[in-house]
Design an enzyme around this catalytic site. Structure first.
Site, mmCIF file in Angstrom:
data_model
loop_
_atom_site.group_PDB
_atom_site.id
_atom_site.type_symbol
_atom_site.label_atom_id
_atom_site.label_comp_id
_atom_site.label_asym_id
_atom_site.label_seq_id
_atom_site.Cartn_x
_atom_site.Cartn_y
_atom_site.Cartn_z
ATOM 1 N N ASN A 53 -10.515 -2.748 -5.700
ATOM 2 C CA ASN A 53 -10.093 -1.946 -6.307
ATOM 3 C C ASN A 53 -10.648 -1.031 -8.417
ATOM 4 O O ASN A 53 -10.103 -0.201 -8.589
ATOM 5 C CB ASN A 53 -8.330 -2.193 -6.951
ATOM 6 N N ASP B 158 0.449 -1.453 -0.368
ATOM 7 C CA ASP B 158 0.151 0.279 -0.543
ATOM 8 C C ASP B 158 0.994 1.327 0.400
ATOM 9 O O ASP B 158 2.094 1.793 0.314
ATOM 10 C CB ASP B 158 -1.101 0.005 1.342
HETATM 11 C C1 FPP Z 1 -1.688 0.531 -3.396
HETATM 12 O O1 FPP Z 1 -1.796 1.338 -3.600
HETATM 13 C C2 FPP Z 1 -1.616 -0.580 -3.970
HETATM 14 C C3 FPP Z 1 -2.106 -0.575 -5.157
HETATM 15 C C4 FPP Z 1 -3.634 -0.787 -5.353
HETATM 16 C C5 FPP Z 1 -1.537 -1.472 -6.366
HETATM 17 C C6 FPP Z 1 -0.258 -2.809 -6.286
HETATM 18 C C7 FPP Z 1 -0.203 -2.383 -7.822
HETATM 19 C C8 FPP Z 1 2.155 -2.851 -7.048
HETATM 20 C C9 FPP Z 1 2.412 -2.506 -6.757
HETATM 21 C C10 FPP Z 1 2.015 -2.686 -8.690
HETATM 22 C C11 FPP Z 1 3.054 -4.299 -9.066
HETATM 23 C C12 FPP Z 1 2.544 -5.274 -8.928
HETATM 24 C C13 FPP Z 1 2.738 -6.212 -9.534
HETATM 25 C C14 FPP Z 1 2.814 -7.365 -9.531
HETATM 26 C C15 FPP Z 1 3.517 -6.439 -10.892
HETATM 27 P P1 FPP Z 1 -2.355 3.051 -3.356
HETATM 28 O O2 FPP Z 1 -2.820 3.062 -4.852
HETATM 29 O O3 FPP Z 1 -4.187 2.194 -2.855
HETATM 30 O O4 FPP Z 1 -1.984 3.921 -2.741
HETATM 31 P P2 FPP Z 1 -2.559 4.563 -1.973
HETATM 32 O O5 FPP Z 1 -3.372 4.670 -0.491
HETATM 33 O O6 FPP Z 1 -0.960 6.152 -1.076
HETATM 34 O O7 FPP Z 1 -3.700 5.563 -2.759
#
Ligand code: FPP
Length: 241
Positions: A64, A16
């Site tokens: 998501n 996250d």
């Molecule tokens: C949460 O951060 C992250 C995600 C919803 C996506 C996770 C994906 C990756 C790390 C990319 C790559 C993965 C692979 C397997 C290639 P957020 O967007 O919720 O962050 P925030 O809470 O700061 O908005």
């Protein structure tokens, strides 16, 4: 690490903080996801050295889809690109890749790449990397119960024999051990529908670091901290009696 200490066999990570990491730099959220994807390889490569055999990462949840169209399609193309680009390296480094989640809602091209990567790495055994993609714990349990009920209806399973050993056989994770340690980055103390059934006895670590800043050194510190812990699965510590 001392002799009596035991590394977690299976670590699960809620990655996250990509969005906030990008925002802090005045960049679009996808910039953070790309930076986050680069960290995945570092953490996978660090696993054998820390005694971690199974790593499960939460890449995209059933919730998501509610994000903007731009972010969702950007993430989907990141996953396609990641699999295409990393496939050979993962195979050559002894990583066995599996995907959990409901893949039928993903686009056909991505589904095909996922299937291919699972086949390409199926002989590997050094690290077992499981990527949760369109995954939700409740959705997984609901899908498992549906299949279980179908087996009962078809006469393949006697409902009187259903117990807590039965359901996990129908979960996406049926071939994996339960996670010993669940890490969530970015300072949020929630489990967000991740591995609900499987994490009944897991230790949790909520870390302030944003995922794109999460490195192998920090991973090692967390694993070491876990190894010093005492887990009793609800029973008493017999050594202390
Ligand atoms: C949460 O951060 C992250 C995600 C919803 C996506 C996770 C994906 C990756 C790390 C990319 C790559 C993965 C692979 C397997 C290639 P957020 O967007 O919720 O962050 P925030 O809470 O700061 O908005």
């Amino acid at each position: 690490m001392g002799k009596e200490q035991k590394s977690p066999d299976h670590v699960a990570i809620i990655m996250d903080g990509n969005g906030r990491w990008a925002q802090k730099r005045g960049r679009p959220r996808l910039f953070g996801h790309h930076a986050g994807a680069k960290r995945v390889r570092e953490i996978v490569e660090a696993c054998p050295g820390f005694g971690v055999k199974y790593l499960t990462i939460f890449a995209f949840s059933t919730e998501n889809w509610k994000r903007t169209q731009t972010e969702v399609s950007g993430l989907m193309s990141l996953f396609r690109r990641y699999i295409t680009k990393e496939a050979r390296a993962l195979r050559d480094e002894g990583v066995r890749v599996r995907f959990i989640g409901d893949r039928l809602r993903l686009d056909k091209k991505l589904q095909a790449l996922m299937d291919e990567l699972e086949v390409l790495t199926q002989e590997n055994d050094k690290v077992h990397l499981t990527i949760a993609l369109n995954y939700g714990g409740r959705d997984e349990v609901a899908r498992a119960v549906k299949r279980l009920a179908q087996d009962v209806a078809a006469g393949l399973l006697d409902s009187d024999t259903v117990d807590e050993e039965t359901l996990p056989r129908y979960l996406d994770t049926c071939v994996l051990p339960d996670p010993d340690l669940v890490i969530r980055t970015s300072g949020e103390a929630r489990i967000s529908n991740f591995l609900l059934w499987q994490s009944a006895y897991a230790e949790y670590e909520f870390i302030d670091t944003l995922w794109p800043d999460f490195d192998a050194e920090l991973f090692g510190e967390i694993v070491d901290r876990y190894a010093g812990r005492d887990r009793r699965f609800g029973s008493v510590d017999t050594a202390a009696e």
